[in-house]
Design an enzyme around this catalytic site. Structure first.
Site, PDB file in Angstrom:
ATOM      1  N   ASP A 115       0.811  -1.229   0.000  1.00 29.51           N
ATOM      2  CA  ASP A 115       0.000   0.000   0.000  1.00 29.51           C
ATOM      3  C   ASP A 115       0.840   1.274   0.000  1.00 29.51           C
ATOM      4  O   ASP A 115       0.436   2.303   0.543  1.00 29.51           O
ATOM      5  CB  ASP A 115      -0.956   0.027   1.216  1.00 29.51           C
ATOM      6  CG  ASP A 115      -1.917  -1.144   1.193  1.00 29.51           C
ATOM      7  OD1 ASP A 115      -2.292  -1.580   0.094  1.00 29.51           O
ATOM      8  OD2 ASP A 115      -2.278  -1.622   2.278  1.00 29.51           O
ATOM      9  N   GLY A 147      -0.147  13.945  -3.160  1.00 34.18           N
ATOM     10  CA  GLY A 147      -1.603  13.867  -3.166  1.00 34.18           C
ATOM     11  C   GLY A 147      -2.024  12.654  -3.971  1.00 34.18           C
ATOM     12  O   GLY A 147      -1.231  12.124  -4.756  1.00 34.18           O
ATOM     13  N   GLY A 184      -4.603  -4.196  -3.868  1.00 32.48           N
ATOM     14  CA  GLY A 184      -5.632  -3.200  -4.146  1.00 32.48           C
ATOM     15  C   GLY A 184      -4.925  -1.908  -4.451  1.00 32.48           C
ATOM     16  O   GLY A 184      -4.245  -1.357  -3.596  1.00 32.48           O
ATOM     17  N   HIS A 185      -5.001  -1.452  -5.695  1.00 27.64           N
ATOM     18  CA  HIS A 185      -4.272  -0.260  -6.112  1.00 27.64           C
ATOM     19  C   HIS A 185      -5.283   0.829  -6.464  1.00 27.64           C
ATOM     20  O   HIS A 185      -6.106   0.638  -7.366  1.00 27.64           O
ATOM     21  CB  HIS A 185      -3.359  -0.583  -7.293  1.00 27.64           C
ATOM     22  CG  HIS A 185      -2.377  -1.685  -6.991  1.00 27.64           C
ATOM     23  ND1 HIS A 185      -1.703  -2.388  -7.947  1.00 27.64           N
ATOM     24  CD2 HIS A 185      -1.959  -2.205  -5.812  1.00 27.64           C
ATOM     25  CE1 HIS A 185      -0.912  -3.290  -7.378  1.00 27.64           C
ATOM     26  NE2 HIS A 185      -1.065  -3.196  -6.072  1.00 27.64           N
ATOM     27  N   LYS A 203       1.819   2.383  -4.981  1.00 24.99           N
ATOM     28  CA  LYS A 203       2.384   1.883  -6.246  1.00 24.99           C
ATOM     29  C   LYS A 203       1.447   2.207  -7.403  1.00 24.99           C
ATOM     30  O   LYS A 203       1.872   2.655  -8.463  1.00 24.99           O
ATOM     31  CB  LYS A 203       2.602   0.360  -6.165  1.00 24.99           C
ATOM     32  CG  LYS A 203       3.552  -0.065  -5.052  1.00 24.99           C
ATOM     33  CD  LYS A 203       3.632  -1.578  -4.931  1.00 24.99           C
ATOM     34  CE  LYS A 203       2.369  -2.237  -4.442  1.00 24.99           C
ATOM     35  NZ  LYS A 203       2.005  -1.954  -3.036  1.00 24.99           N
ATOM     36  N   ARG A 218      -5.494   0.466   8.557  1.00 27.66           N
ATOM     37  CA  ARG A 218      -4.071   0.099   8.492  1.00 27.66           C
ATOM     38  C   ARG A 218      -3.370   0.585   9.757  1.00 27.66           C
ATOM     39  O   ARG A 218      -3.689   1.670  10.257  1.00 27.66           O
ATOM     40  CB  ARG A 218      -3.426   0.757   7.271  1.00 27.66           C
ATOM     41  CG  ARG A 218      -3.986   0.229   5.950  1.00 27.66           C
ATOM     42  CD  ARG A 218      -3.407   0.994   4.763  1.00 27.66           C
ATOM     43  NE  ARG A 218      -3.980   0.540   3.498  1.00 27.66           N
ATOM     44  CZ  ARG A 218      -4.126   1.317   2.419  1.00 27.66           C
ATOM     45  NH1 ARG A 218      -3.737   2.570   2.435  1.00 27.66           N
ATOM     46  NH2 ARG A 218      -4.647   0.819   1.318  1.00 27.66           N
ATOM     47  N   GLN A 277       1.945  -5.888  -3.297  1.00 24.93           N
ATOM     48  CA  GLN A 277       2.430  -6.025  -1.917  1.00 24.93           C
ATOM     49  C   GLN A 277       3.735  -5.218  -1.742  1.00 24.93           C
ATOM     50  O   GLN A 277       3.918  -4.225  -2.424  1.00 24.93           O
ATOM     51  CB  GLN A 277       2.626  -7.495  -1.514  1.00 24.93           C
ATOM     52  CG  GLN A 277       1.334  -8.287  -1.384  1.00 24.93           C
ATOM     53  CD  GLN A 277       0.758  -8.758  -2.706  1.00 24.93           C
ATOM     54  OE1 GLN A 277       1.441  -9.386  -3.498  1.00 24.93           O
ATOM     55  NE2 GLN A 277      -0.507  -8.479  -2.955  1.00 24.93           N
ATOM     56  N   LEU A 319       3.844  12.409   1.142  1.00 21.60           N
ATOM     57  CA  LEU A 319       4.593  13.389   1.936  1.00 21.60           C
ATOM     58  C   LEU A 319       3.631  14.447   2.480  1.00 21.60           C
ATOM     59  O   LEU A 319       3.820  14.973   3.573  1.00 21.60           O
ATOM     60  CB  LEU A 319       5.691  14.035   1.072  1.00 21.60           C
ATOM     61  CG  LEU A 319       6.705  14.900   1.806  1.00 21.60           C
ATOM     62  CD1 LEU A 319       7.501  14.085   2.822  1.00 21.60           C
ATOM     63  CD2 LEU A 319       7.668  15.591   0.841  1.00 21.60           C
TER      64      LEU A 319
HETATM   65  P1  GDP Z   1      -0.819   0.446  -3.535  1.00 15.77           P
HETATM   66  O1  GDP Z   1      -1.438  -0.838  -3.106  1.00 15.77           O
HETATM   67  O2  GDP Z   1       0.637   0.509  -3.293  1.00 15.77           O
HETATM   68  O3  GDP Z   1      -1.174   0.811  -4.948  1.00 15.77           O
HETATM   69  O4  GDP Z   1      -1.463   1.565  -2.586  1.00 15.77           O
HETATM   70  P2  GDP Z   1      -3.018   1.712  -2.205  1.00 15.77           P
HETATM   71  O5  GDP Z   1      -3.742   2.236  -3.376  1.00 15.77           O
HETATM   72  O6  GDP Z   1      -3.532   0.485  -1.569  1.00 15.77           O
HETATM   73  O7  GDP Z   1      -2.911   2.774  -1.033  1.00 15.77           O
HETATM   74  C1  GDP Z   1      -2.396   4.049  -1.231  1.00 15.77           C
HETATM   75  C2  GDP Z   1      -3.489   5.084  -0.895  1.00 15.77           C
HETATM   76  O8  GDP Z   1      -2.915   6.372  -0.779  1.00 15.77           O
HETATM   77  C3  GDP Z   1      -4.552   5.217  -1.978  1.00 15.77           C
HETATM   78  O9  GDP Z   1      -5.769   5.538  -1.384  1.00 15.77           O
HETATM   79  C4  GDP Z   1      -4.057   6.373  -2.830  1.00 15.77           C
HETATM   80  O10 GDP Z   1      -5.103   7.076  -3.490  1.00 15.77           O
HETATM   81  C5  GDP Z   1      -3.422   7.245  -1.775  1.00 15.77           C
HETATM   82  N1  GDP Z   1      -2.264   8.022  -2.210  1.00 15.77           N
HETATM   83  C6  GDP Z   1      -1.260   7.658  -3.057  1.00 15.77           C
HETATM   84  N2  GDP Z   1      -0.318   8.599  -3.119  1.00 15.77           N
HETATM   85  C7  GDP Z   1      -0.721   9.585  -2.289  1.00 15.77           C
HETATM   86  C8  GDP Z   1      -0.148  10.832  -1.876  1.00 15.77           C
HETATM   87  O11 GDP Z   1       0.942  11.229  -2.282  1.00 15.77           O
HETATM   88  N3  GDP Z   1      -0.847  11.566  -0.964  1.00 15.77           N
HETATM   89  C9  GDP Z   1      -2.041  11.175  -0.457  1.00 15.77           C
HETATM   90  N4  GDP Z   1      -2.648  11.945   0.422  1.00 15.77           N
HETATM   91  N5  GDP Z   1      -2.606  10.007  -0.824  1.00 15.77           N
HETATM   92  C10 GDP Z   1      -1.953   9.229  -1.708  1.00 15.77           C
HETATM   93  P1  IMO Z   2      -0.946  -4.071  -2.292  1.00 18.29           P
HETATM   94  O1  IMO Z   2      -0.549  -4.592  -3.634  1.00 18.29           O
HETATM   95  C1  IMO Z   2      -0.942  -4.532   2.032  1.00 18.29           C
HETATM   96  C2  IMO Z   2      -1.012  -8.610   3.600  1.00 18.29           C
HETATM   97  C3  IMO Z   2      -2.263  -9.064   4.324  1.00 18.29           C
HETATM   98  C4  IMO Z   2      -1.657 -10.031   5.317  1.00 18.29           C
HETATM   99  C5  IMO Z   2      -0.542 -10.689   4.499  1.00 18.29           C
HETATM  100  C6  IMO Z   2      -0.932 -12.022   3.880  1.00 18.29           C
HETATM  101  O2  IMO Z   2      -2.243  -3.357  -2.290  1.00 18.29           O
HETATM  102  O3  IMO Z   2       0.174  -3.313  -1.677  1.00 18.29           O
HETATM  103  P2  IMO Z   2      -2.452 -12.695   1.817  1.00 18.29           P
HETATM  104  O4  IMO Z   2      -3.923 -12.468   1.563  1.00 18.29           O
HETATM  105  O5  IMO Z   2      -1.551 -12.123   0.786  1.00 18.29           O
HETATM  106  O6  IMO Z   2      -2.140 -14.141   2.106  1.00 18.29           O
HETATM  107  O7  IMO Z   2      -2.161 -11.921   3.199  1.00 18.29           O
HETATM  108  O8  IMO Z   2      -0.212  -9.776   3.482  1.00 18.29           O
HETATM  109  N1  IMO Z   2      -1.236  -8.085   2.234  1.00 18.29           N
HETATM  110  C7  IMO Z   2      -1.173  -6.794   1.909  1.00 18.29           C
HETATM  111  N2  IMO Z   2      -0.979  -5.703   2.688  1.00 18.29           N
HETATM  112  N3  IMO Z   2      -1.068  -4.397   0.692  1.00 18.29           N
HETATM  113  C8  IMO Z   2      -1.232  -5.482  -0.091  1.00 18.29           C
HETATM  114  O9  IMO Z   2      -1.222  -5.413  -1.436  1.00 18.29           O
HETATM  115  C9  IMO Z   2      -1.339  -6.745   0.511  1.00 18.29           C
HETATM  116  N4  IMO Z   2      -1.519  -8.000   0.048  1.00 18.29           N
HETATM  117  C10 IMO Z   2      -1.436  -8.807   1.109  1.00 18.29           C
HETATM  118  O10 IMO Z   2      -2.913  -7.986   4.965  1.00 18.29           O
HETATM  119  O11 IMO Z   2      -1.058  -9.329   6.375  1.00 18.29           O
HETATM  120 MG    MG Z   3      -2.922  -1.531  -1.811  1.00 15.05          MG
END
Ligand code: GDP
Ligand code: IMO
Ligand code: MG
Length: 430
Positions: free
Chosen positions: A13, A416, A40-41, A16, A306, A225, A333
């Protein structure tokens, strides 16, 4: 610089998806190479939010080719729904833009049931998985008993294959976990439907990549991940079931290591973790709660809050090593604005000793105390900044300190969630 790998440098999270979406405009091809719909992106363009779980985050850019490599585990139900959603929102209008490796393994309904049953019985030792069947699907892949995408397309033999696997897994569910069995005929009917939905996308991803690279096309590999969730290098057993480090890009898509030009690690300006497991810089106080609220730190896949804490530069430096990071990008940031003094963990101390290496065992990790460094914060909003020089001085100093600690340059800073809210210092394909 035609092949760039972008990976999470923390516990997932990191943002990416946002950065892949930002830079996909400069790429021709975007590739997923590991993980499944545990990912989840979140992508935000013009106030509109899209969450992708399996399809590469390049999908929102018209004309870009999106590949799902052999290293990904695919839940066909989730993938069919994701395609339908993106199509309904007019992001996906051309079938030839998506290619799925016929070697990718399938997540079956019994994998989800086994994942959930195993977690339910672990009590406070729970990993806190996403419950999507990821671990059991990768277990079957390694045990050589998995079903792959090409098996789904072989409609003649599929029913017998499913019957035999469902019988075996149902016995296990009943006898080991005391759960109810699955109905094989229902699974067969369901999967024949998925075969029709997904058949147009079947392909040889490794060959497509070879051709694209041969034509000088720019390819962005999108990790799921993060490094600390890697099955080998992460905080085992509180990890996911795939290799999440950059090396997995090769095995998970069928390219050679010498074809990779750059490896970029994505890190938040602080740290989060969802699920169980060690988290040395976690803040279980009002600062942690404030980070969660300001950063909207709730899981994109499961909606779970989280866990939040300060940046862990010791873990990041380890991520630099195991991925061979050539640079990093810092997200969120903006979330640190107005928080007061900011801390960075620069090392771990355990029984009076400063650790040299990231500990492999939970016992040492749990006994570790972070060694802190404190830097001044800033009150100004960052969200209008588009250059490094326009960031407040303390924010610049914070970024520079991270660079020193991690020993690689910072190539971009996200301030952002919107695609454009990004300060680019060095473009990935430069
Ligand atoms: P990923 O799994 O690495 O793609 O990340 P996620 O999408 O699960 O979680 C990142 C969260 O932070 C999402 O809700 C994005 O919209 C948000 N986000 C990403 N970059 C920024 C940032 O620079 N600032 C803020 N405030 N939110 C961000
Ligand atoms: P993205 O791509 C954050 C965590 C789960 C759990 C552990 C194992 O959005 O960054 P699993 O279902 O993979 O067997 O769970 O890994 N986990 C993540 N945490 N972001 C993810 O993906 C994750 N995918 C799995 O919460 O702790
Ligand atoms: Mg994610």
């Amino acid at each position: 610089m035609p092949l760039v790998v972008l990976v999470g440098a923390q516990w997932g999270d990191e943002g990416k998806g946002k950065l892949v979406d930002h830079f996909a405009g400069e790429a021709d091809v975007v590739v997923r190479f590991q993980g499944g719909n545990n990912a989840g992106h979140t992508l935000v363009v013009d106030d509109e939010q899209v969450i992708v779980h399996l399809i590469p985050s390049g999908i929102l850019h018209r004309g870009k080719l999106c590949l799902i490599g052999n290293g990904v585990v695919i839940d066909p139900q989730v993938l069919c729904e994701e395609i339908a959603n993106l199509r309904a929102r007019h992001y996906f209008d051309d079938d030839s833009r998506l290619v799925i490796s016929t070697r990718a393994h399938l997540i079956m309904p019994y994998h989800r049931r086994l994942d959930q049953a195993s977690e339910n019985r672990k009590g406070d030792q729970k990993i806190g998985t996403t419950g999507r069947g990821i671990g059991p699907a990768y277990s079957d892949k390694m045990a050589r008993t998995g079903l792959r995408f090409h098996h789904l397309l072989d409609e003649q033999r599929l029913p017998d294959r499913i019957r035999s696997l469902v019988a075996e897994k149902s016995t296990y569910l009943q006898q080991v976990w005391g759960e109810s069995p699955l109905n094989a005929e229902e699974v067969i009917l369901e999967f024949l439907g998925y075969a029709r939905c997904l058949a147009p996308y079947a392909g040889e991803v490794s060959r497509v990549l070879d051709e694209q690279l041969g034509q000088g096309k720019r390819v962005l590999f999108e990790g799921a991940q993060g490094t600390m969730l890697d099955i080998d290098h992460g905080t085992y057993p509180f990890v996911t079931s795939s290799n999440t480090v950059a090396g997995a890009a090769c095995t998970g898509a069928g390219v050679g290591p010498r074809q990779i030009d750059k490896v970029i690690g994505i890190t938040k300006a602080y740290t989060t973790r969802v699920g169980g497991g060690p988290f040395p810089t976690e803040l279980q106080d009002e600062i942690g709660a404030s980070l969660r609220e300001r950063g909207k730190e709730f899981g994109a896949t499961t909606g779970r809050p989280r866990r939040c804490g300060w940046l862990d530069a010791f873990a990041l430096n380890y991520a630099r090593r195991v991925n061979g990071l050539t640079e990093i990008m810092i997200t969120k940031l903006d979330v640190l604005t107005g928080l007061g003094p900011i801390r960075i963990c620069v090392g771990y101390q355990c029984q009076g000793r400063i650790l040299e290496d990231y500990p492999p065992d939970l016992e040492t990790l749990e006994a570790c105390e972070p060694v802190w460094e404190e830097l001044p914060g800033w009150p100004e909003s960052l969200r209008a900044s588009r250059s490094f020089g326009s960031l407040p001085r303390p924010a610049q100093a914070y970024v520079r300190r991270i660079e020193q600690l991690v020993k690689v340059p910072v190539a971009a800073i996200s301030i952002g969630p919107e695609r454009e809210e990004t300060v680019v210092i060095r473009h990935p394909f430069e």
